[in-house]
Design a protein around this motif. Structure first.
Motif, PDB file in Angstrom:
ATOM      1  N   VAL A  51      25.469 -24.530  35.636  1.00 35.08           N
ATOM      2  CA  VAL A  51      26.176 -23.488  36.380  1.00 35.08           C
ATOM      3  C   VAL A  51      25.313 -23.002  37.540  1.00 35.08           C
ATOM      4  N   TRP A 104      26.204 -23.347  41.497  1.00 33.54           N
ATOM      5  CA  TRP A 104      26.171 -22.172  42.371  1.00 33.54           C
ATOM      6  C   TRP A 104      25.270 -22.431  43.583  1.00 33.54           C
ATOM      7  N   TRP A 139      29.404 -16.186  39.509  1.00 37.53           N
ATOM      8  CA  TRP A 139      30.638 -16.363  40.270  1.00 37.53           C
ATOM      9  C   TRP A 139      31.012 -15.095  41.031  1.00 37.53           C
ATOM     10  N   LEU A 180      28.859 -15.219  43.964  1.00 39.71           N
ATOM     11  CA  LEU A 180      29.366 -16.201  44.914  1.00 39.71           C
ATOM     12  C   LEU A 180      30.518 -15.623  45.730  1.00 39.71           C
TER      13      LEU A 180
END
Length: 208
Positions: free
Chosen positions: A77, A81, A146, A149
Motif C-alpha cells: 500500500v 501510494w 488514501w 492522497l
C-alpha cells in the motif's frame, strides 16, 4: 478522531528547525533530481510516450519505498501510494519544464509527514507529534494513506492552476527539459563580421 502524541518538545523542535529544513530540502531535491530529473529526462530523450518516461520512474520510486520490515503487510500500500505521488510530481515536471514545482510539492508533503506529524518508528525523530500507531498497523494506515492522497490530489490540482499546460501533442512529446537545448540562431551579418575580427567598410566590394 486520532489523538496526536507529543514527540519533540516545541522549544527543541524550533531550535532544530534551521537544521532540519535545509536537510529536508536536500533530501527531496536529491530524490527529484534522480527520479524526475535524470531518469525521466534520459527516458524522454529516447522514448516519446509518457507511459515510459513518466510512469517507469514513478514505479521505481514506489519500489524504493517498499519496506516490509517497517510497514509489514502495508508495504504494498505504501509503495502504491508513493507511485501515485511520483506520477503527480512527474506531471508537474512535464508541465513546467523544470524541477521547481515537483521539489516544492515533495518538500511540503515531507514537511508535514516527517517534521509535523509522523508515524511512530525510525522516521519520527524530528517530528513535533506522532500518530498513535506505526506503519504496520493494518487497520488504520491504509485509510490514512488514501486520505492523504486525496489531499495531495487537491494540492496537485491547485498547482495546475499556475503550471504551464502540456503541449497539444503531449501524448507524443517529451517534457520540455528533456528535448535538449533550443537551436542557436545564426548570427546576423554585422555580428558575424565582428566575430571574424573586422567590419565591412562602405567601400568594400562584394568579395572583400
Amino acid at each position: 478522531m486520532t489523538d496526536l502524541e507529543p514527540n519533540v518538545a516545541p522549544a527543541t523542535w524550533l531550535m532544530l528547525l534551521p537544521l532540519s529544513l535545509p536537510l529536508l530540502l536536500l533530501q527531496v531535491s536529491a530524490e527529484e533530481m534522480v527520479f524526475r530529473g535524470y531518469l525521466m529526462q534520459q527516458l524522454a530523450a529516447r522514448f516519446r510516450s509518457p507511459l515510459i518516461w513518466m510512469f517507469l520512474p514513478a514505479v521505481l520510486f514506489g519500489i524504493g519505498h517498499f519496506s516490509p520490515q517497517d510497514a509489514g503487510a502495508n508495504a504494498w500500500v505504501v509503495a502504491a501510494w508513493a507511485t501515485l505521488f511520483a506520477v503527480y510530481a512527474a506531471d508537474l515536471t512535464a508541465r513546467t519544464g523544470d524541477l521547481g514545482a515537483a521539489i516544492g510539492f515533495h518538500f511540503i508533503n515531507n514537511f508535514f509527514s516527517l517534521l509535523l506529524v509522523s508515524l511512530q518508528g525510525p522516521m519520527s525523530g524530528l517530528s513535533l507529534y506522532t500518530l498513535p500507531f506505526d506503519g504496520a498497523d493494518d487497520a488504520t494506515l491504509p485509510g490514512l494513506l488514501w486520505a492523504e492522497l486525496a489531499v495531495l490530489t487537491l494540492a496537485w490540482a491547485l498547482c495546475l492552476l499556475v503550471a504551464r499546460p502540456w503541449p497539444e501533442d503531449a501524448a507524443e512529446t517529451p517534457p520540455p527539459s528533456a528535448m535538449g537545448p533550443e537551436p542557436v540562431a545564426e548570427p546576423a551579418p554585422a555580428l558575424a563580421s565582428i566575430q571574424t575580427g573586422r567590419t565591412r567598410s562602405p567601400g568594400d566590394g562584394p568579395g572583400s
